[in-house]
Motif scaffolding. Structure first.
Motif, mmCIF file in Angstrom:
data_model
loop_
_atom_site.group_PDB
_atom_site.id
_atom_site.type_symbol
_atom_site.label_atom_id
_atom_site.label_comp_id
_atom_site.label_asym_id
_atom_site.label_seq_id
_atom_site.Cartn_x
_atom_site.Cartn_y
_atom_site.Cartn_z
ATOM 1 N N GLU A 1 0.832 -1.212 0.000
ATOM 2 C CA GLU A 1 0.000 0.000 0.000
ATOM 3 C C GLU A 1 0.863 1.257 0.000
ATOM 4 N N LEU A 2 1.869 1.294 0.874
ATOM 5 C CA LEU A 2 2.735 2.468 0.964
ATOM 6 C C LEU A 2 3.559 2.645 -0.306
ATOM 7 N N GLN A 3 3.954 1.527 -0.890
ATOM 8 C CA GLN A 3 4.720 1.582 -2.135
ATOM 9 C C GLN A 3 3.878 2.212 -3.244
ATOM 10 N N ILE A 4 2.595 1.845 -3.302
ATOM 11 C CA ILE A 4 1.694 2.397 -4.330
ATOM 12 C C ILE A 4 1.398 3.870 -4.041
ATOM 13 N N GLN A 5 1.108 4.179 -2.762
ATOM 14 C CA GLN A 5 0.777 5.558 -2.390
ATOM 15 C C GLN A 5 1.908 6.528 -2.689
ATOM 16 N N ASN A 6 3.134 6.113 -2.377
ATOM 17 C CA ASN A 6 4.282 7.016 -2.504
ATOM 18 C C ASN A 6 5.085 6.796 -3.786
ATOM 19 N N ASN A 7 4.587 5.911 -4.645
ATOM 20 C CA ASN A 7 5.333 5.557 -5.866
ATOM 21 C C ASN A 7 6.769 5.187 -5.506
ATOM 22 N N MET A 8 6.892 4.381 -4.472
ATOM 23 C CA MET A 8 8.185 4.039 -3.870
ATOM 24 C C MET A 8 8.760 2.792 -4.525
ATOM 25 N N GLY A 9 10.074 2.755 -4.662
ATOM 26 C CA GLY A 9 10.754 1.535 -5.061
ATOM 27 C C GLY A 9 11.071 0.716 -3.831
ATOM 28 N N VAL A 10 10.959 -0.603 -3.934
ATOM 29 C CA VAL A 10 11.202 -1.476 -2.785
ATOM 30 C C VAL A 10 12.105 -2.628 -3.195
ATOM 31 N N ILE A 11 13.144 -2.852 -2.390
ATOM 32 C CA ILE A 11 13.934 -4.080 -2.502
ATOM 33 C C ILE A 11 13.545 -4.952 -1.319
ATOM 34 N N PHE A 12 12.995 -6.108 -1.603
ATOM 35 C CA PHE A 12 12.491 -6.997 -0.558
ATOM 36 C C PHE A 12 13.372 -8.246 -0.516
ATOM 37 N N ILE A 13 14.196 -8.337 0.525
ATOM 38 C CA ILE A 13 15.134 -9.449 0.656
ATOM 39 C C ILE A 13 14.517 -10.529 1.536
ATOM 40 N N THR A 14 14.520 -11.756 1.052
ATOM 41 C CA THR A 14 13.925 -12.840 1.828
ATOM 42 C C THR A 14 14.484 -14.183 1.356
ATOM 43 N N HIS A 15 14.335 -15.192 2.214
ATOM 44 C CA HIS A 15 14.671 -16.551 1.792
ATOM 45 C C HIS A 15 13.405 -17.348 1.486
ATOM 46 N N ASP A 16 12.244 -16.716 1.659
ATOM 47 C CA ASP A 16 10.966 -17.418 1.568
ATOM 48 C C ASP A 16 10.259 -17.061 0.260
ATOM 49 N N LEU A 17 10.265 -17.988 -0.683
ATOM 50 C CA LEU A 17 9.626 -17.731 -1.975
ATOM 51 C C LEU A 17 8.108 -17.639 -1.874
ATOM 52 N N SER A 18 7.530 -18.209 -0.823
ATOM 53 C CA SER A 18 6.091 -18.070 -0.630
ATOM 54 C C SER A 18 5.723 -16.611 -0.368
ATOM 55 N N VAL A 19 6.549 -15.936 0.420
ATOM 56 C CA VAL A 19 6.338 -14.509 0.684
ATOM 57 C C VAL A 19 6.508 -13.705 -0.604
ATOM 58 N N VAL A 20 7.503 -14.070 -1.399
ATOM 59 C CA VAL A 20 7.763 -13.370 -2.660
ATOM 60 C C VAL A 20 6.535 -13.421 -3.572
ATOM 61 N N SER A 21 5.863 -14.557 -3.574
ATOM 62 C CA SER A 21 4.689 -14.713 -4.446
ATOM 63 C C SER A 21 3.571 -13.748 -4.083
ATOM 64 N N ASP B 1 10.964 -24.871 20.299
ATOM 65 C CA ASP B 1 10.336 -23.545 20.370
ATOM 66 C C ASP B 1 10.775 -22.699 19.175
ATOM 67 N N GLU B 2 9.936 -22.649 18.153
ATOM 68 C CA GLU B 2 10.226 -21.878 16.928
ATOM 69 C C GLU B 2 11.611 -22.237 16.382
ATOM 70 N N SER B 3 11.931 -23.525 16.381
ATOM 71 C CA SER B 3 13.298 -23.945 16.078
ATOM 72 C C SER B 3 13.642 -23.909 14.595
ATOM 73 N N VAL B 4 12.691 -23.647 13.701
ATOM 74 C CA VAL B 4 13.021 -23.513 12.275
ATOM 75 C C VAL B 4 12.511 -22.203 11.693
ATOM 76 N N SER B 5 11.999 -21.296 12.546
ATOM 77 C CA SER B 5 11.304 -20.113 12.032
ATOM 78 C C SER B 5 12.214 -19.145 11.289
ATOM 79 N N ALA B 6 13.490 -19.044 11.706
ATOM 80 C CA ALA B 6 14.374 -18.055 11.088
ATOM 81 C C ALA B 6 15.319 -18.664 10.051
ATOM 82 N N LEU B 7 15.069 -19.916 9.675
ATOM 83 C CA LEU B 7 15.982 -20.600 8.760
ATOM 84 C C LEU B 7 15.558 -20.423 7.303
ATOM 85 N N ASP B 8 16.539 -20.469 6.407
ATOM 86 C CA ASP B 8 16.235 -20.507 4.976
ATOM 87 C C ASP B 8 15.322 -21.687 4.692
#
Length: 575
Positions: free
Chosen positions: A205-225, A491-498
């Motif tokens: 939403e903010l990217q559209i409102q402000n015509n902002m460029g975004v670099i989104f770094i992640t290891h999770d391709l589900s998020v990318v989709s 306890d969240e033992s894989v949450s931060a992993l690639d």
């Protein structure tokens, strides 16, 4: 045609330490336009964060050396090369024209200042407005990023917030000056799926409102989709594939991209062995990537996890458990109100079972796990383990029980002592509990454990900082299993992993569970992971049990509206 907002051309970065040179980036060429979201994906060590830190010139030099390239940023119709920009000019660009959301909010926020002050300070640094106006803008930003009680959080310190709440404060700070380019370095890694969905929507939403460029770094391709317009895939300092997001998901060309897409638990039946990167490709002696054929002939490992049809004997019984923390106190310290972290919870856990425990940040998952193990005080209720009342056990009785109950914490780095080698860390519980008294025998046992979790015996004398996140997670798993416990809490033992490392660790846990036969509570905010590894799922919300039942039933046919909301928020459910 207008210049791109950011244009990185043939960027190469080396790290030189003690005469050894590491090629962190090799001829990187990418661009970002206004109004566009570019996702950069890859495993830890692929060069994603080095790329982002290079843009803002945040890499220490030395050891970082820029061998070649340009980083061209278009600011107010003028193009500047960030590699040649003076420090004074960089200060006016950082946080103002270009903002960054860092991966780790715990270390990015100053513990001695309130969250509100830190965001207000960022606004006042670049905008000529009064403190009262900056405060109003800060509270409005807290509302935008879905923080509960924005006015109250303004006066709270970072340690008083959950991990997800701290990340939202960081996002509010990054958005505070309405930057032209926003760099998001794994901004949703530690967030539960509903908050993650809100944050992704907010960034879009903010990217559209402000015509902002975004670099989104992640290891999770589900998020990318869910968010990206274009995707660049990085592997060992190189970009191996770039494409429009829809094209990349429908027709990946590089074997590494195919591997990242294939190893997500979301796409696999419960208990089926997850494919990993080495199933798709190998590196020859010259460093060339060779794609493997016949990848999908991987054998199913459904027998690794089976639904418990007829319950075994009870291992753990929790009845009417309550854990309350004082929320407000009188001047003399007497509690006036309480936060009900765990509120009257009862359930049974059966031998050989894996119970998945899911819910949003702050729902009480980790508190419940720690309360069961008596790592925190319980307000009321009972916990019986193999017939013994854990809450009534004295210190000597509890020590005897400790070797049978272990926990794998969310952050392996903070749960390992940086001053001792990982071999000594794994050997320590064997010595404390008197299981193996001779030093050489303990060392041999540690060698065996290291090999079981996919590490090498010669890693024994290395320190925690010398390992990747996935390797450190394997180390704490080895330490937890050293005593051959009957009961393990993850306890969240894989949450931060690639995603690829996550697949390796989930396969490892399945293999070890089959070999050692332990019973587990698997705590996570990721329902797709919990569905994959658990026999039953228990959903928590605001300290209470929302729903409990067989994993497939809860995942595919949730009864509670809250569970339905959690499942609907899982990114990439349909790609």
């Amino acid at each position: 045609m207008a210049n791109p907002l950011l244009d990185i051309r043939n960027l190469s970065v080396d790290f030189v330490t003690e005469g050894h040179t590491t090629n962190a980036l090799q001829n990187i060429t990418i661009s970002v336009n206004r109004g566009e979201i570019l996702a950069i994906v890859g495993e830890s060590g692929s060069g994603k964060s080095v790329t982002s830190l290079s843009i803002l010139q945040l890499l220490p030099s030395p050891p970082a050396i820029y061998r070649s390239g340009e980083i061209l940023l278009t600011v107010d119709a003028e193009t500047v090369d960030m590699l040649k920009t003076p420090v004074e000019a960089l200060s006016s660009i950082r946080g103002n024209q270009v903002a960054m959301i860092f991966q780790e909010p715990m270390t990015s926020l100053n513990p001695v200042f309130t969250c509100g002050f830190q965001v207000l300070e960022a606004i006042r640094l670049h905008k000529k407005i009064s403190d009262s106006e900056a405060k109003s803008r800060t509270i409005a930003l807290f509302e935008k990023v879905k923080l509960p009680d924005p006015s109250g959080i303004f006066d709270r310190y970072p340690h008083q917030l959950s991990g997800g709440q701290k990340q939202r404060v960081m996002i509010a700070m990054a958005m505070s000056c309405e930057p032209s380019l926003l760099i998001c370095d794994e901004p949703t890694t530690a967030l539960d799926v509903t908050v993650q969905k809100n944050i992704l929507q907010l960034i879009r939403e903010l990217q559209i409102q402000n015509n902002m460029g975004v670099i989104f770094i992640t290891h999770d391709l589900s998020v990318v989709s869910e968010i990206a317009d274009r995707v660049a895939v990085m592997y060992k300092g190189k970009i191996v594939e770039q494409a429009v997001a829809k094209t990349l998901f429908s027709s990946p060309q590089h074997p590494y991209t195919k591997a990242l897409l294939a190893c997500r638990p979301l796409l696999h039946a419960k208990g089926e062995r997850l494919p990993v990167v080495s199933d798709f490709m190998e590196i020859d002696e010259d460093g060339k990537i060779i794609e493997k054929s016949g990848v999908r002939s991987l054998e199913s490992g459904v027998e690794n996890i089976t639904e418990i049809q007829t319950p075994n004997s009870r291992l753990l019984t929790v009845e009417n458990l309550k854990v309350y923390f004082p929320a407000t106190k009188t001047f003399l310290g007497k509690p006036l109100t309480y936060t009900k972290a765990v509120d009257d919870i009862s359930f049974d856990l059966y031998e050989g079972e894996t119970l998945g425990l899911v819910g949003e940040s702050g729902c009480g998952k980790s508190t419940l796990g720690r309360a069961i193990l008596r790592l925190i005080d319980v307000t009321e209720g009972t916990v019986h383990y193999k017939g013994s009342d854990l809450l009534a056990a004295n210190n000597s009785q509890l020590k005897a029980l400790r070797k049978d109950m272990q926990i794998i914490f969310q952050d392996p780095y903070s749960s390992l002592n940086p001053r001792i080698t990982i071999g000594d860390a794994i050997a320590e519980p064997l010595q404390v509990h008197g299981l193996i008294n001779k030093a050489q025998q303990r060392k041999e046992k540690v060698y065996e454990l290291l090999e079981k979790v996919g590490l090498k015996a010669d890693h024994y004398n290395r320190y925690p900082h010398e390992f990747s996140g996935g390797q450190r997670q394997r180390i704490v798993i080895a330490r937890a299993l050293a005593l051959q416990p009957s009961f393990v809490i993850c306890d969240e033992s894989v949450s931060a992993l690639d995603v690829s490392v996550q697949a390796q660790v989930l396969n490892l846990l399945n293999d070890l569970k089959k070999e050692f036969g332990f019973t587990a509570i698997f705590i996570s905010h990721d329902l797709s992971v919990v569905r994959y590894i658990s026999d039953r799922i228990m959903v928590m919300n605001k300290g209470k049990i929302e729903e409990i039942g067989p994993a497939d039933r809860v995942y595919h046919h949730p009864q509670s509206a809250y569970t339905q909301k959690l499942i609907a928020s899982i990114p990439g459910a349909v790609v």
